[in-house]
Design a protein around this motif. Structure first.
Motif, short mmCIF file in Angstrom:
data_model
loop_
_atom_site.label_atom_id
_atom_site.label_comp_id
_atom_site.label_asym_id
_atom_site.label_seq_id
_atom_site.Cartn_x
_atom_site.Cartn_y
_atom_site.Cartn_z
N GLN A 198 0.84 -1.19 0.00
CA GLN A 198 0.00 0.00 0.00
C GLN A 198 0.88 1.25 0.00
N VAL A 199 0.49 2.21 -0.78
CA VAL A 199 1.23 3.46 -0.92
C VAL A 199 0.43 4.59 -0.26
N ILE A 200 1.11 5.33 0.59
CA ILE A 200 0.48 6.47 1.26
C ILE A 200 1.03 7.75 0.66
N ILE A 201 0.14 8.57 0.17
CA ILE A 201 0.53 9.83 -0.47
C ILE A 201 -0.11 10.97 0.30
N PRO A 202 0.67 11.90 0.82
CA PRO A 202 0.07 13.06 1.50
C PRO A 202 -0.61 13.98 0.49
N LEU A 203 -1.86 14.28 0.76
CA LEU A 203 -2.61 15.14 -0.16
C LEU A 203 -2.47 16.61 0.19
N VAL A 204 -2.39 16.91 1.49
CA VAL A 204 -2.32 18.30 1.92
C VAL A 204 -1.20 18.44 2.94
N LEU A 205 -0.35 19.41 2.71
CA LEU A 205 0.71 19.76 3.65
C LEU A 205 0.51 21.20 4.08
N SER A 206 0.47 21.40 5.39
CA SER A 206 0.19 22.73 5.89
C SER A 206 1.01 22.97 7.16
N PRO A 207 1.59 24.15 7.27
CA PRO A 207 2.32 24.46 8.52
C PRO A 207 1.41 24.87 9.66
N ASP A 208 0.10 24.97 9.41
CA ASP A 208 -0.84 25.37 10.45
C ASP A 208 -1.18 24.18 11.37
N ARG A 209 -1.62 24.53 12.54
CA ARG A 209 -1.97 23.52 13.53
C ARG A 209 -3.26 22.83 13.13
N ASP A 210 -3.28 21.50 13.20
CA ASP A 210 -4.44 20.70 12.82
C ASP A 210 -4.99 20.02 14.07
N GLU A 211 -6.17 20.44 14.49
CA GLU A 211 -6.76 19.90 15.71
C GLU A 211 -7.16 18.44 15.54
N ASP A 212 -7.68 18.10 14.37
CA ASP A 212 -8.07 16.70 14.14
C ASP A 212 -6.85 15.78 14.19
N LEU A 213 -5.75 16.24 13.61
CA LEU A 213 -4.52 15.45 13.66
C LEU A 213 -3.99 15.36 15.09
N GLY A 270 -1.77 14.31 20.52
CA GLY A 270 -0.91 15.45 20.77
C GLY A 270 0.53 15.28 20.32
N ARG A 271 0.87 14.15 19.69
CA ARG A 271 2.26 13.94 19.29
C ARG A 271 2.61 14.69 18.00
N VAL A 272 1.66 14.83 17.09
CA VAL A 272 1.92 15.49 15.80
C VAL A 272 0.95 16.66 15.68
N PRO A 273 1.38 17.88 15.98
CA PRO A 273 0.44 19.00 15.89
C PRO A 273 0.20 19.50 14.46
N VAL A 274 1.20 19.39 13.60
CA VAL A 274 1.08 19.87 12.22
C VAL A 274 1.57 18.77 11.28
N PHE A 275 1.10 18.83 10.05
CA PHE A 275 1.51 17.90 9.00
C PHE A 275 2.18 18.72 7.91
N SER A 276 3.44 19.05 8.16
CA SER A 276 4.16 19.95 7.27
C SER A 276 5.30 19.21 6.57
N HIS A 277 6.09 19.96 5.81
CA HIS A 277 7.20 19.37 5.06
C HIS A 277 8.29 18.84 5.99
N GLU A 278 8.34 19.28 7.22
CA GLU A 278 9.39 18.83 8.14
C GLU A 278 9.10 17.45 8.73
N VAL A 279 7.83 17.17 9.01
CA VAL A 279 7.49 15.91 9.69
C VAL A 279 7.11 14.80 8.72
N VAL A 280 6.70 15.14 7.51
CA VAL A 280 6.27 14.11 6.56
C VAL A 280 7.37 13.11 6.23
N PRO A 281 8.62 13.52 5.95
CA PRO A 281 9.66 12.52 5.64
C PRO A 281 9.93 11.55 6.79
N ASP A 282 9.74 12.01 8.03
CA ASP A 282 9.99 11.12 9.16
C ASP A 282 8.83 10.15 9.40
N HIS A 283 7.61 10.62 9.25
CA HIS A 283 6.46 9.78 9.55
C HIS A 283 6.09 8.85 8.41
#
Length: 269
Positions: A74-89, A95-108
């Motif tokens: 299975q391939v996971i592709i990020p559709l939206v990357l945002s430096p803003d805080r995401d409450e649902d995430l 509380g471990r991942v507050p944002v889904f940005s370009h910095e955290v995507v390569p690690d996760h």
């Protein structure tokens, strides 16, 4: 296609449930270790380890089940990357991942280790393949021998420390001698009144020999250095330094004989 998607969702739900149970068990065990270590018993620790081991085995069975699809395909592709805080995430990741940005995507979303780590792993694999079976067996035996010796020394030190704590400490001093030394230094206890010969303490007036006789005082000579004009000085003898009849003064037996010499006793002729 819909059947595969439903099967994938069901497998994910079962996997998430097993991971949540494992996470709760780990959190409970860590809480016991940090807050209840004084009341924690070894059977309780073994029970916690047994529970964690059973949950890990169940998780492996779920992953190896024939109805579970291969998640590696299975391939996971990020559709939206945002430096803003995401409450649902934040809620989903607790509380471990507050944002889904370009910095955290390569690690996760990484499926392979870092290039440096991968290169080191390849190097270690290559080095291990070059070692023969006999050499590897010798290295294993040598390592096991070193570990056994180290464990034996550690156990010996533990036994000696336990036995040393049980028996009383050996006394390395004599309390009586220590007390006598302190009393002698502080209060002069036990010290004698002996004085070396030739010296005397204060005595009462009127006693004979009350003064101190200076060694060499009767033979004191006044010599004149060579080259200086020689002069005759009268000889004084029998001069009494103190009068015994005066009150408040101690009689003295010091007599001074002053002799003059016209020449230096060591003058060359």
């Amino acid at each position: 296609m819909q059947r595969e998607e439903k099967q994938l969702e069901a497998s994910l739900d079962a996997l998430l449930s097993q991971v949540a149970d494992l996470k709760n068990s780990l959190g409970s065990f860590i809480y016991k270790l940090e807050n209840e270590y004084d009341r924690l018993t070894w059977p309780s620790v073994l029970d916690s380890f047994a529970l964690l081991s059973g949950q890990l085995n169940t998780l492996n069975k779920v992953l190896k089940h024939e109805k579970t699809p291969l998640f590696r395909n299975q391939v996971i592709i990020p559709l939206v990357l945002s430096p803003d805080r995401d409450e649902d995430l934040m809620r989903q990741t607790e509380g471990r991942v507050p944002v889904f940005s370009h910095e955290v995507v390569p690690d996760h979303l990484r499926t392979k280790p870092d290039p440096e780590v991968e290169e080191q792993e390849k190097q270690l694999t290559t080095d291990a393949a070059r070692i023969g079976a006999d050499a590897a067996q010798k290295q294993i035996q040598s390592l096991n021998k070193m570990c056994s010796n180290l464990l034996e020394k550690i156990n010996k030190e533990e036994r000696e420390s336990e036995s040393g704590g049980l028996r009383p400490n050996k006394q390395t001093f004599n309390p009586a001698d220590t007390n006598a030394l302190v009393a002698a230094v502080a209060f002069g206890k036990g010290l004698s009144n002996w004085r070396p010969s030739g010296s005397s303490g204060p005595s009462q007036p009127g006693q004979p020999g009350a003064g101190t006789v200076l060694a060499g005082a009767s033979g004191l000579q006044q010599v004149q250095m060579a080259g200086a004009p020689s002069q005759q000085q009268p000889m004084l003898s029998g001069v009494q330094m103190a009068q015994a009849g005066q009150p408040g003064k101690m009689p003295s037996g010091i007599k001074t004989n002053i002799k003059s010499a016209s020449m230096h006793p060591y003058q060359r002729l």
